[in-house]
Scaffold this motif. Sequence first.
Motif, mmCIF file in Angstrom:
data_model
loop_
_atom_site.group_PDB
_atom_site.id
_atom_site.type_symbol
_atom_site.label_atom_id
_atom_site.label_comp_id
_atom_site.label_asym_id
_atom_site.label_seq_id
_atom_site.Cartn_x
_atom_site.Cartn_y
_atom_site.Cartn_z
ATOM 1 N N CYS A 1 1.092 -1.126 -0.100
ATOM 2 C CA CYS A 1 -0.032 -0.075 -0.052
ATOM 3 C C CYS A 1 0.927 1.243 0.016
ATOM 4 O O CYS A 1 1.995 1.234 0.648
ATOM 5 C CB CYS A 1 -0.932 0.009 1.444
ATOM 6 S SG CYS A 1 -1.691 -1.547 1.401
ATOM 7 N N MET A 2 0.550 2.168 -0.681
ATOM 8 C CA MET A 2 1.503 3.458 -0.985
ATOM 9 C C MET A 2 0.548 4.854 -0.781
ATOM 10 O O MET A 2 -0.544 4.778 -0.793
ATOM 11 C CB MET A 2 1.760 3.469 -2.195
ATOM 12 C CG MET A 2 3.276 4.338 -2.389
ATOM 13 S SD MET A 2 3.628 5.088 -4.179
ATOM 14 C CE MET A 2 4.444 6.464 -3.779
ATOM 15 N N GLY A 3 1.352 5.661 -0.126
ATOM 16 C CA GLY A 3 0.649 7.157 -0.227
ATOM 17 C C GLY A 3 1.485 7.884 -0.374
ATOM 18 O O GLY A 3 2.735 8.101 -0.459
ATOM 19 N N TRP A 4 1.037 9.191 -0.900
ATOM 20 C CA TRP A 4 1.542 10.539 -1.273
ATOM 21 C C TRP A 4 1.177 11.447 -0.049
ATOM 22 O O TRP A 4 -0.212 11.420 0.093
ATOM 23 C CB TRP A 4 1.176 10.997 -2.419
ATOM 24 C CG TRP A 4 1.965 10.245 -3.703
ATOM 25 C CD1 TRP A 4 1.376 9.439 -4.422
ATOM 26 C CD2 TRP A 4 3.249 10.727 -4.051
ATOM 27 N NE1 TRP A 4 2.386 9.008 -5.314
ATOM 28 C CE2 TRP A 4 3.630 9.575 -5.194
ATOM 29 C CE3 TRP A 4 4.338 11.407 -3.519
ATOM 30 C CZ2 TRP A 4 4.935 9.533 -5.832
ATOM 31 C CZ3 TRP A 4 5.622 11.281 -4.130
ATOM 32 C CH2 TRP A 4 5.891 10.350 -5.356
ATOM 33 N N PHE A 5 1.882 12.060 0.493
ATOM 34 C CA PHE A 5 1.591 12.977 1.780
ATOM 35 C C PHE A 5 2.297 14.544 1.375
ATOM 36 O O PHE A 5 3.281 14.345 0.831
ATOM 37 C CB PHE A 5 2.074 12.628 3.197
ATOM 38 C CG PHE A 5 1.418 11.279 3.532
ATOM 39 C CD1 PHE A 5 1.534 10.107 3.029
ATOM 40 C CD2 PHE A 5 0.159 11.649 4.411
ATOM 41 C CE1 PHE A 5 0.629 9.064 3.588
ATOM 42 C CE2 PHE A 5 -0.411 10.608 4.910
ATOM 43 C CZ PHE A 5 0.011 9.065 4.532
ATOM 44 N N ARG A 6 1.740 15.362 1.979
ATOM 45 C CA ARG A 6 2.332 16.832 1.778
ATOM 46 C C ARG A 6 2.487 17.520 3.105
ATOM 47 O O ARG A 6 1.631 17.111 3.913
ATOM 48 C CB ARG A 6 1.956 17.607 0.840
ATOM 49 C CG ARG A 6 0.456 17.968 0.848
ATOM 50 C CD ARG A 6 -0.056 18.714 -0.260
ATOM 51 N NE ARG A 6 -1.354 19.124 -0.252
ATOM 52 C CZ ARG A 6 -2.177 19.578 -1.263
ATOM 53 N NH1 ARG A 6 -1.633 19.708 -2.488
ATOM 54 N NH2 ARG A 6 -3.367 19.994 -0.904
ATOM 55 N N GLN A 7 3.344 18.435 3.467
ATOM 56 C CA GLN A 7 3.458 18.914 4.601
ATOM 57 C C GLN A 7 4.147 20.575 4.325
ATOM 58 O O GLN A 7 5.171 20.368 3.687
ATOM 59 C CB GLN A 7 4.337 18.301 5.721
ATOM 60 C CG GLN A 7 4.233 18.572 7.097
ATOM 61 C CD GLN A 7 5.110 17.712 7.867
ATOM 62 O OE1 GLN A 7 5.697 16.956 7.655
ATOM 63 N NE2 GLN A 7 4.432 17.982 9.158
ATOM 64 N N VAL A 8 3.404 21.286 5.135
ATOM 65 C CA VAL A 8 4.005 22.587 4.988
ATOM 66 C C VAL A 8 4.551 23.064 6.729
ATOM 67 O O VAL A 8 4.142 22.312 7.661
ATOM 68 C CB VAL A 8 3.027 23.590 4.804
ATOM 69 C CG1 VAL A 8 2.514 23.372 3.156
ATOM 70 C CG2 VAL A 8 1.813 23.722 5.547
ATOM 71 N N PRO A 9 5.489 23.799 6.570
ATOM 72 C CA PRO A 9 6.010 24.111 8.059
ATOM 73 C C PRO A 9 4.801 24.538 8.934
ATOM 74 O O PRO A 9 3.832 25.380 8.838
ATOM 75 C CB PRO A 9 6.833 25.390 7.809
ATOM 76 C CG PRO A 9 7.375 25.134 6.653
ATOM 77 C CD PRO A 9 5.984 24.558 5.635
ATOM 78 N N ARG A 10 5.069 23.603 10.398
ATOM 79 C CA ARG A 10 4.160 24.059 11.180
ATOM 80 C C ARG A 10 2.638 23.581 11.007
ATOM 81 O O ARG A 10 1.669 23.927 11.852
ATOM 82 C CB ARG A 10 4.137 25.550 11.895
ATOM 83 C CG ARG A 10 5.391 26.118 12.430
ATOM 84 C CD ARG A 10 5.374 27.568 12.358
ATOM 85 N NE ARG A 10 5.314 28.355 11.394
ATOM 86 C CZ ARG A 10 6.065 28.563 10.248
ATOM 87 N NH1 ARG A 10 7.274 28.285 10.530
ATOM 88 N NH2 ARG A 10 5.423 29.294 9.107
ATOM 89 N N ALA B 1 -4.007 7.726 -1.654
ATOM 90 C CA ALA B 1 -3.685 6.545 -1.089
ATOM 91 C C ALA B 1 -3.939 5.358 -2.200
ATOM 92 O O ALA B 1 -5.164 5.317 -2.648
ATOM 93 C CB ALA B 1 -4.726 6.096 0.018
ATOM 94 N N LEU B 2 -2.984 4.650 -2.557
ATOM 95 C CA LEU B 2 -2.895 3.620 -3.419
ATOM 96 C C LEU B 2 -2.970 2.063 -3.118
ATOM 97 O O LEU B 2 -2.340 1.934 -1.883
ATOM 98 C CB LEU B 2 -1.546 3.886 -4.327
ATOM 99 C CG LEU B 2 -1.512 5.081 -5.243
ATOM 100 C CD1 LEU B 2 -1.335 6.386 -4.360
ATOM 101 C CD2 LEU B 2 -0.122 4.693 -6.203
ATOM 102 N N ASP B 3 -3.941 1.667 -3.331
ATOM 103 C CA ASP B 3 -3.771 -0.069 -3.242
ATOM 104 C C ASP B 3 -2.988 -0.706 -4.197
ATOM 105 O O ASP B 3 -2.213 -0.207 -4.969
ATOM 106 C CB ASP B 3 -5.320 -0.417 -3.376
ATOM 107 C CG ASP B 3 -6.441 -0.005 -2.706
ATOM 108 O OD1 ASP B 3 -7.641 -0.118 -2.907
ATOM 109 O OD2 ASP B 3 -5.912 0.611 -1.595
ATOM 110 N N SER B 4 -2.511 -1.764 -3.767
ATOM 111 C CA SER B 4 -1.673 -2.722 -4.428
ATOM 112 C C SER B 4 -2.034 -2.895 -5.906
ATOM 113 O O SER B 4 -1.139 -3.543 -6.608
ATOM 114 C CB SER B 4 -1.586 -4.039 -3.699
ATOM 115 O OG SER B 4 -2.839 -4.744 -3.544
#
Length: 128
Positions: A32-41, A49-52
């Motif tokens: 299972c795979m995921g892409w995430f993002r984040q900005v400071p604070r 969210a990817l299935d197999s």
Amino acid sequence: QVDLVESGGGSVQVGGSLRLSCTASAKYGDSCMGWFRQVPREEREGVAALDSDGVTKYTDSVKGRFTSSFDNAKNTRSLQMNSLQPEDTAMYYCAAQWLPLGGTCPIGDRAPEYYNYWGRGTQVTVSS
């Protein structure tokens, strides 16, 4: 230990496109795979969210603009990002969790804590 390496980040203007890739040191196979993002604070936000088997769920803010894809020959998962907006500016991470035999990926949103393996991130900056 599995290494994930993101690539493809950069700086674009509003409406531009980028393609992120995530290459793993082990075969993705049943994972299972995921892409995430984040900005400071701020907290890390799930983007996709990817299935197999390639089924992908996207967060509402990127639906219709972001598309995931698999390249099993290169053992790479990619995220095509179109019509980028300033609010897409963030550090982007890929994450993966390999399944036990017969396992399936959780349905719905997956918290960052679900994933055991993470890349170091690639910066995406969208300017107006």
